[in-house]
Design a protein around this motif. Structure first.
Motif, PDB file in Angstrom:
ATOM      1  N   MET A   1      46.888  23.851  37.734  1.00 11.53           N
ATOM      2  CA  MET A   1      47.149  23.579  38.733  1.00 11.53           C
ATOM      3  C   MET A   1      47.880  24.554  39.396  1.00 11.53           C
ATOM      4  O   MET A   1      48.716  25.034  38.945  1.00 11.53           O
ATOM      5  CB  MET A   1      47.930  22.111  38.724  1.00 11.53           C
ATOM      6  CG  MET A   1      48.205  21.635  40.210  1.00 11.53           C
ATOM      7  SD  MET A   1      49.180  19.889  39.924  1.00 11.53           S
ATOM      8  CE  MET A   1      47.849  18.832  39.070  1.00 11.53           C
ATOM      9  N   THR A   2      47.604  24.730  40.670  1.00 12.34           N
ATOM     10  CA  THR A   2      48.439  25.903  41.322  1.00 12.34           C
ATOM     11  C   THR A   2      49.515  25.333  41.861  1.00 12.34           C
ATOM     12  O   THR A   2      49.874  24.239  41.897  1.00 12.34           O
ATOM     13  CB  THR A   2      47.697  26.492  42.356  1.00 12.34           C
ATOM     14  OG1 THR A   2      47.596  25.531  43.684  1.00 12.34           O
ATOM     15  CG2 THR A   2      46.223  26.819  42.202  1.00 12.34           C
ATOM     16  N   ASN A   3      50.563  26.306  42.238  1.00 11.06           N
ATOM     17  CA  ASN A   3      51.852  25.846  42.777  1.00 11.06           C
ATOM     18  C   ASN A   3      51.748  25.113  43.960  1.00 11.06           C
ATOM     19  O   ASN A   3      52.302  23.842  44.324  1.00 11.06           O
ATOM     20  CB  ASN A   3      52.875  27.121  43.043  1.00 11.06           C
ATOM     21  CG  ASN A   3      53.402  27.574  41.757  1.00 11.06           C
ATOM     22  OD1 ASN A   3      53.078  26.745  40.422  1.00 11.06           O
ATOM     23  ND2 ASN A   3      53.767  28.895  42.018  1.00 11.06           N
TER      24      ASN A   3
ATOM     25  N   GLU B   1      49.114  23.036  44.744  1.00 12.34           N
ATOM     26  CA  GLU B   1      48.630  21.963  44.269  1.00 12.34           C
ATOM     27  C   GLU B   1      49.433  20.743  43.778  1.00 12.34           C
ATOM     28  O   GLU B   1      49.644  19.553  44.048  1.00 12.34           O
ATOM     29  CB  GLU B   1      47.533  22.048  43.450  1.00 12.34           C
ATOM     30  CG  GLU B   1      46.305  22.451  43.879  1.00 12.34           C
ATOM     31  CD  GLU B   1      45.081  22.893  43.061  1.00 12.34           C
ATOM     32  OE1 GLU B   1      44.244  23.015  43.085  1.00 12.34           O
ATOM     33  OE2 GLU B   1      45.760  23.090  41.862  1.00 12.34           O
ATOM     34  N   LYS B   2      50.623  21.501  43.116  1.00 12.18           N
ATOM     35  CA  LYS B   2      51.691  20.888  42.568  1.00 12.18           C
ATOM     36  C   LYS B   2      52.532  19.960  43.520  1.00 12.18           C
ATOM     37  O   LYS B   2      53.372  19.256  43.524  1.00 12.18           O
ATOM     38  CB  LYS B   2      52.529  21.812  41.525  1.00 12.18           C
ATOM     39  CG  LYS B   2      52.099  22.099  40.365  1.00 12.18           C
ATOM     40  CD  LYS B   2      52.842  23.207  39.359  1.00 12.18           C
ATOM     41  CE  LYS B   2      52.150  23.523  38.061  1.00 12.18           C
ATOM     42  NZ  LYS B   2      52.947  24.509  37.514  1.00 12.18           N
ATOM     43  N   LEU B   3      52.922  21.015  44.558  1.00 21.48           N
ATOM     44  CA  LEU B   3      53.817  20.599  45.602  1.00 21.48           C
ATOM     45  C   LEU B   3      52.922  19.422  46.434  1.00 21.48           C
ATOM     46  O   LEU B   3      53.584  18.470  46.869  1.00 21.48           O
ATOM     47  CB  LEU B   3      54.117  21.500  46.644  1.00 21.48           C
ATOM     48  CG  LEU B   3      55.129  22.903  46.140  1.00 21.48           C
ATOM     49  CD1 LEU B   3      54.998  23.915  46.991  1.00 21.48           C
ATOM     50  CD2 LEU B   3      56.253  22.050  46.262  1.00 21.48           C
TER      51      LEU B   3
ATOM     52  N   HIS C   1      50.857  17.343  45.293  1.00 21.17           N
ATOM     53  CA  HIS C   1      51.049  16.050  44.326  1.00 21.17           C
ATOM     54  C   HIS C   1      52.262  15.388  44.368  1.00 21.17           C
ATOM     55  O   HIS C   1      52.506  14.399  44.716  1.00 21.17           O
ATOM     56  CB  HIS C   1      50.522  16.361  43.046  1.00 21.17           C
ATOM     57  CG  HIS C   1      50.586  15.142  41.949  1.00 21.17           C
ATOM     58  ND1 HIS C   1      49.796  14.279  42.038  1.00 21.17           N
ATOM     59  CD2 HIS C   1      51.545  14.851  41.123  1.00 21.17           C
ATOM     60  CE1 HIS C   1      50.213  13.267  41.057  1.00 21.17           C
ATOM     61  NE2 HIS C   1      50.853  13.702  40.659  1.00 21.17           N
ATOM     62  N   ALA C   2      53.475  16.511  44.542  1.00 23.51           N
ATOM     63  CA  ALA C   2      54.842  15.746  44.447  1.00 23.51           C
ATOM     64  C   ALA C   2      55.093  15.312  45.868  1.00 23.51           C
ATOM     65  O   ALA C   2      55.719  14.308  45.983  1.00 23.51           O
ATOM     66  CB  ALA C   2      55.645  16.903  44.212  1.00 23.51           C
TER      67      ALA C   2
ATOM     68  N   LEU D   1      60.116  21.407  40.534  1.00 21.64           N
ATOM     69  CA  LEU D   1      58.739  22.079  40.174  1.00 21.64           C
ATOM     70  C   LEU D   1      59.061  23.519  39.877  1.00 21.64           C
ATOM     71  O   LEU D   1      58.494  24.003  38.851  1.00 21.64           O
ATOM     72  CB  LEU D   1      57.896  22.004  41.392  1.00 21.64           C
ATOM     73  CG  LEU D   1      57.450  20.650  41.613  1.00 21.64           C
ATOM     74  CD1 LEU D   1      56.449  20.961  42.941  1.00 21.64           C
ATOM     75  CD2 LEU D   1      56.697  19.913  40.625  1.00 21.64           C
TER      76      LEU D   1
ATOM     77  N   SER E   1      54.687  28.164  35.287  1.00 19.84           N
ATOM     78  CA  SER E   1      53.611  28.113  34.637  1.00 19.84           C
ATOM     79  C   SER E   1      53.271  29.374  34.082  1.00 19.84           C
ATOM     80  O   SER E   1      53.967  30.297  33.722  1.00 19.84           O
ATOM     81  CB  SER E   1      52.616  28.115  36.172  1.00 19.84           C
ATOM     82  OG  SER E   1      52.677  29.345  36.914  1.00 19.84           O
TER      83      SER E   1
END
Length: 356
Positions: free
Chosen positions: A1-3, A5-7, A9-10, A127, A132
């Protein structure tokens, strides 16, 4: 998961509908694109990077269709462009950076985008705390450059060379090995001045029988390195060796205790107990270590007051010190990655007392 994509989702998990990023480090974290000005808007489904004519071509190339890119100018301000996205997506809950922005800027952005900002800085920093694999690759390279500079500086240290000259040479050695810039201005202090943890390099020359403490680091791929070594010039007294070995044992104890899931204060205590047992507790005033990444100082920390658990993938310094006013100081610093069953030391330079 890219940064990114993490953001996304968050943002979805937090109850926000979008996130506005103005801080250059946070924008880089989300887009992997560096610029001195601009804004990023993130929703659970997509993202936009807005920047000006100085960066627009590079931004379009960097996006690789992962996010939209648009140019702000006199006819289309950042606020206008952000507001268009928010209206198109019917966003009413917009997260903002309450710590990165000044109070005046925070209010100005609320006015520019037309809706209140909801404090959401912790979402981003949580995050950023867990690195990563890609981020760690960059940090390993930054640390490798720093280690190589230390190896080279050992050939440069000799009586008569000034603190400023040592600092300049360290910067040169890192830059010529691929560093983008320094993580911070190098600290180089010698003799009695080495008792100042954050002393500024001056015209003081290295002298036989003195310590010289060097704290330095560089940025590679946007990510910081950090290390400190204390070296003796010519010879060391028994007291100097005793203090040095105390600090080394304290660092080793803290690193041995470091693992994901335990609070930062437990790591600090492991190292601090060694220094206090040796009778130097009053001369260790700062925390055992601080997190780092895009910034040289991040959170959580390995400090006496840090009760939060250290996350898996957190990168933190290990830098106990003893500082005897008017005499000398010793600090030894590595950078470690916290894992569930221990830690990985990214710093490869020797730590035993070196006399040059």
């Amino acid at each position: 998961m890219t940064n990114l994509e993490k953001l996304q989702h968050a943002v979805a998990s937090s109850g926000l509908e979008a996130l506005l990023l103005i801080d250059p480090k946070n924008r880089f974290y989300a887009t992997d694109f560096q610029s001195s000005a601009g804004a990023v808007v993130i929703t659970p489904e997509d993202a936009w990077l807005f920047t000006d004519s100085r960066y627009i071509e590079a931004a379009q190339s960097a996006s690789q269709n992962r996010y939209h890119v648009a140019q702000n100018d006199r006819a289309h301000s950042l606020g206008d462009l952000v507001q268009q996205v928010l209206k198109a997506r019917n966003v009413t809950k917009l997260g903002g950076e309450e710590h990165s922005l000044s109070h005046d800027d925070y209010l100005s952005y609320e006015k520019a985008v037309g809706i209140p900002l909801i404090p959401a800085q912790q979402l981003i920093m949580d995050l950023r705390a867990a690195k990563s694999a890609d981020e760690l690759t960059r940090m390993r390279q930054a640390q490798s450059i720093t280690d190589a500079a230390f190896t080279e500086i050992l050939n440069f240290l000799r009586p008569g060379v000034t603190e400023q000259a040592v600092a300049a040479r360290l910067m040169y050695e890192m830059m010529r090995r691929g560093a983008q810039r320094m993580s911070f201005d190098p600290i180089v202090v010698t003799g009695p001045r080495s008792s100042m943890p954050h002393g500024t390099p001056g015209e003081t020359p290295l002298r036989p029988g003195d310590f010289v403490t060097m704290d330095f680091g560089c940025v590679y791929g946007g990510y910081c390195s950090d290390m400190t070594r204390t070296v003796a010039i010519g010879h060391a007294t028994d007291e100097m060796a005793a203090v040095y070995n105390t600090v080394l044992r304290a660092q080793q104890a803290g690193i041995a205790a470091a693992k994901a899931g335990i609070p930062g204060k437990a790591v600090d205590k492991a190292g601090r107990d060694v220094i206090e047992a040796a009778g130097y507790g009053a001369y260790f005033g700062h925390g055992f270590g601080h997190s780092l990444g895009l910034d040289i100082h991040e959170r959580p920390n390995a400090s006496p007051t840090e009760s939060r658990p250290m996350p898996d993938g957190c990168v933190c310094s290990a830098e106990p010190g003893v500082y005897l006013p008017g005499k000398f100081g010793v600090r030894i610093e590595d950078v470690v990655v916290f894992r569930e069953n221990g830690c990985e030391d990214l710093t490869k330079s020797p730590k035993e007392l070196i006399i040059v």
